[in-house]
Design an enzyme around this catalytic site. Structure first.
Site, PDB file in Angstrom:
ATOM      1  N   ARG A  58       0.842  -1.184   0.000  1.00 44.55           N
ATOM      2  CA  ARG A  58       0.000   0.000   0.000  1.00 44.55           C
ATOM      3  C   ARG A  58       0.886   1.245   0.000  1.00 44.55           C
ATOM      4  O   ARG A  58       1.946   1.261   0.639  1.00 44.55           O
ATOM      5  CB  ARG A  58      -0.899   0.039   1.241  1.00 44.55           C
ATOM      6  N   HIS A 108      -0.797   0.032  -9.708  1.00 43.50           N
ATOM      7  CA  HIS A 108      -1.533  -0.870  -8.794  1.00 43.50           C
ATOM      8  C   HIS A 108      -2.083  -2.082  -9.559  1.00 43.50           C
ATOM      9  O   HIS A 108      -3.293  -2.336  -9.580  1.00 43.50           O
ATOM     10  CB  HIS A 108      -2.675  -0.119  -8.080  1.00 43.50           C
TER      11      HIS A 108
HETATM   12  P1  NDP Z   1      -1.960 -11.600   5.115  1.00 45.11           P
HETATM   13  O1  NDP Z   1      -2.941 -11.112   6.104  1.00 45.11           O
HETATM   14  O2  NDP Z   1      -2.038 -13.015   4.668  1.00 45.11           O
HETATM   15  O3  NDP Z   1      -0.477 -11.384   5.668  1.00 45.11           O
HETATM   16  C1  NDP Z   1      -0.123 -10.228   6.349  1.00 45.11           C
HETATM   17  C2  NDP Z   1       1.263 -10.424   6.924  1.00 45.11           C
HETATM   18  O4  NDP Z   1       1.693  -9.182   7.490  1.00 45.11           O
HETATM   19  C3  NDP Z   1       1.304 -11.468   8.046  1.00 45.11           C
HETATM   20  O5  NDP Z   1       2.494 -12.203   7.965  1.00 45.11           O
HETATM   21  C4  NDP Z   1       1.309 -10.605   9.296  1.00 45.11           C
HETATM   22  O6  NDP Z   1       1.966 -11.201  10.411  1.00 45.11           O
HETATM   23  C5  NDP Z   1       2.120  -9.429   8.816  1.00 45.11           C
HETATM   24  N1  NDP Z   1       1.876  -8.258   9.658  1.00 45.11           N
HETATM   25  C6  NDP Z   1       0.714  -7.606   9.887  1.00 45.11           C
HETATM   26  N2  NDP Z   1       0.902  -6.604  10.758  1.00 45.11           N
HETATM   27  C7  NDP Z   1       2.208  -6.631  11.103  1.00 45.11           C
HETATM   28  C8  NDP Z   1       3.007  -5.869  11.973  1.00 45.11           C
HETATM   29  N3  NDP Z   1       2.505  -4.865  12.702  1.00 45.11           N
HETATM   30  N4  NDP Z   1       4.314  -6.185  12.107  1.00 45.11           N
HETATM   31  C9  NDP Z   1       4.841  -7.221  11.395  1.00 45.11           C
HETATM   32  N5  NDP Z   1       4.128  -7.983  10.531  1.00 45.11           N
HETATM   33  C10 NDP Z   1       2.830  -7.682  10.395  1.00 45.11           C
HETATM   34  O7  NDP Z   1      -2.032 -10.591   3.851  1.00 45.11           O
HETATM   35  P2  NDP Z   1      -1.689 -10.915   2.334  1.00 45.11           P
HETATM   36  O8  NDP Z   1      -0.349 -11.510   2.286  1.00 45.11           O
HETATM   37  O9  NDP Z   1      -2.803 -11.633   1.694  1.00 45.11           O
HETATM   38  O10 NDP Z   1      -1.698  -9.419   1.711  1.00 45.11           O
HETATM   39  C11 NDP Z   1      -0.823  -8.425   2.180  1.00 45.11           C
HETATM   40  C12 NDP Z   1      -1.203  -7.072   1.570  1.00 45.11           C
HETATM   41  O11 NDP Z   1      -0.841  -7.004   0.198  1.00 45.11           O
HETATM   42  C13 NDP Z   1      -2.687  -6.725   1.542  1.00 45.11           C
HETATM   43  O12 NDP Z   1      -3.133  -6.295   2.803  1.00 45.11           O
HETATM   44  C14 NDP Z   1      -2.753  -5.650   0.495  1.00 45.11           C
HETATM   45  O13 NDP Z   1      -2.611  -4.381   1.098  1.00 45.11           O
HETATM   46  C15 NDP Z   1      -1.559  -5.923  -0.403  1.00 45.11           C
HETATM   47  N6  NDP Z   1      -1.983  -6.321  -1.755  1.00 45.11           N
HETATM   48  C16 NDP Z   1      -1.595  -5.565  -2.830  1.00 45.11           C
HETATM   49  C17 NDP Z   1      -1.972  -5.920  -4.093  1.00 45.11           C
HETATM   50  C18 NDP Z   1      -1.531  -5.169  -5.292  1.00 45.11           C
HETATM   51  O14 NDP Z   1      -2.014  -5.428  -6.388  1.00 45.11           O
HETATM   52  N7  NDP Z   1      -0.601  -4.236  -5.171  1.00 45.11           N
HETATM   53  C19 NDP Z   1      -2.822  -7.091  -4.343  1.00 45.11           C
HETATM   54  C20 NDP Z   1      -3.133  -7.839  -3.160  1.00 45.11           C
HETATM   55  C21 NDP Z   1      -2.729  -7.448  -1.914  1.00 45.11           C
HETATM   56  P3  NDP Z   1       1.418 -12.572  11.052  1.00 45.11           P
HETATM   57  O15 NDP Z   1       1.815 -13.641  10.064  1.00 45.11           O
HETATM   58  O16 NDP Z   1       2.152 -12.685  12.324  1.00 45.11           O
HETATM   59  O17 NDP Z   1      -0.065 -12.419  11.190  1.00 45.11           O
HETATM   60  C1  OXD Z   2      -5.835  -5.937  -2.948  1.00 41.24           C
HETATM   61  C2  OXD Z   2      -5.319  -5.041  -3.966  1.00 41.24           C
HETATM   62  O1  OXD Z   2      -5.764  -5.611  -1.763  1.00 41.24           O
HETATM   63  O2  OXD Z   2      -5.700  -5.215  -5.131  1.00 41.24           O
HETATM   64  O3  OXD Z   2      -6.326  -7.007  -3.306  1.00 41.24           O
HETATM   65  O4  OXD Z   2      -4.541  -4.156  -3.675  1.00 41.24           O
END
Ligand code: NDP
Ligand code: OXD
Length: 333
Positions: free
Chosen positions: A248, A296
């Protein structure tokens, strides 16, 4: 197709058994970036008993059971008094949790689609390879007509750090490791992935940063991760490191990245997400020689694969079964 509720109301006088009560469900679709044409046919084909209403044609708000949304207007979800479940049109949910009027008692699920996960890993692999193989330098040399070989490491000699050890971080990490990169992940809670302990929590962030010649951000945007890519954290990377942000725009302090590029602390950045999207005309990233901009698109939602996953959660809700990928609003992801 006739709106389902209208058919039922007309049928009630004539043939009340044609469409039994209980199968009536209405879903409100609202996306600020995606089109009804991509989603409605997929949803109604797979669940004909679901009436899909497209914002702003909400009809009677009391009839809406489900909301499938991307960046809904603040207050829209609160205006649906019988809403049972909120479904995010993306993997991230920051675009929903930022609504100050978000109904606290309605569960929220996010989208986890293996098709999107593969797409994100393709993007990350492409951009890590681009940075690893010094593509920004070779582009600049080509522009200047320069034929010069640069020193090159092997992937095994390149340390990559991934912020986020969730669905996307784990898959990207596995695929980068398969290419030979020396990969480490960072998450919130301690865990072991493929026999390797992840760095966890704020205390272990400096160690992860200190080893990351290429840093990939795949975190959710939460109160704790907002502006996590700032002057202080970028300074902990090895000098000349590069950044890929596909999570993001709010993770990155854009001015701090520009300063780190100007000082040589960072050698390049690939950015898919921005504080303001679309990236405004005239923004310094557009023409920066060390910044690659994509709009994006790292992992776009894909209705043919996402619709069955979304509808599975609706069926689960209706059957009283546990929801998949439920969000914990207190954690923000
Ligand atoms: P998940 O919820 O599966 O994973 C999130 C990860 O972040 C977990 O490992 C979590 O830790 C970690 N995390 C969360 N908060 C913290 C923190 N404060 N400190 C350290 N680690 C933290 O999410 P996804 O992998 O599915 O997606 C991640 C992000 O990717 C989405 O939220 C979205 O914003 C972005 N995205 C972007 C896209 C694009 O096209 N550019 C498309 C899809 C997603 P823990 O394992 O301990 O819970
Ligand atoms: C998502 C994205 O969060 O597209 O899936 O960024």
């Amino acid at each position: 197709m006739w709106p389902h509720r209208v058919i039922v109301l007309m049928n009630q006088g004539k043939n009340p058994t044609a469409c039994p009560e209980g199968v009536l469900m209405a879903l409100l679709f609202r996306s600020s970036v995606d089109s009804e044409a991509r989603w409605k046919p997929q949803l109604t084909r797979l669940m004909p008993e679901l009436e899909v209403r497209i914002w702003p044609e909400v009809g009677d708000p009391a009839e809406i059971d489900y909301a499938l949304v991307w960046r809904p207007e603040p207050g829209l979800l609160a205006s649906l008094p019988n809403l049972k479940l909120i479904l995010s049109l993306g993997a991230g949910v920051d675009h929903i949790l930022c609504d100050p009027e978000l109904p606290a008692n309605v569960p929220l699920v996010r989208l986890v689609d293996p098709y999107m996960t593969d797409a994100m890993s393709e993007y990350v692999a492409l951009q890590v390879l681009r940075l690893h193989r010094q593509d920004l330098d070779y582009r600049a040399q080509q522009d200047a007509g320069i034929w010069r070989e640069l020193d090159q490491k092997n992937a095994a000699e390149r340390r990559v750090g991934i912020l986020g050890a969730g669905a996307l971080g784990q898959d990207a990490g596995r695929k980068l490791a398969a290419l030979g990169f020396d990969v480490a992940l960072w998450g919130r809670s301690p865990k072991t992935i493929n026999g390797k302990a992840c760095h966890a929590g704020a205390a272990e962030l400096p160690a992860l940063l200190g080893r990351s010649e290429i840093l990939v951000c795949l975190l959710p945007l939460t109160d704790r991760t907002q502006a996590i890519l700032n002057a202080g954290t970028l300074a902990l990377l090895p000098r000349g490191a590069a950044l890929v942000n596909a999570a993001r725009g709010g993770h990155l302090v854009e001015e701090d990245l520009l300063a780190a590029l100007a000082s040589g602390q960072l050698s390049g950045a690939v950015l898919d997400v921005f504080r303001d999207e679309p990236l405004p005309a005239g923004h310094p990233f557009w023409r920066h020689p060390r910044v690659v901009v994509t709009p994006h698109v790292a992992a776009a939602t894909h209705p043919p694969t996402a619709a069955p996953i979304i509808l599975d959660n609706i069926r689960r809700f209706e059957a009283g079964r546990p929801l998949l990928n439920r969000v914990d609003p207190a954690q923000g992801y």
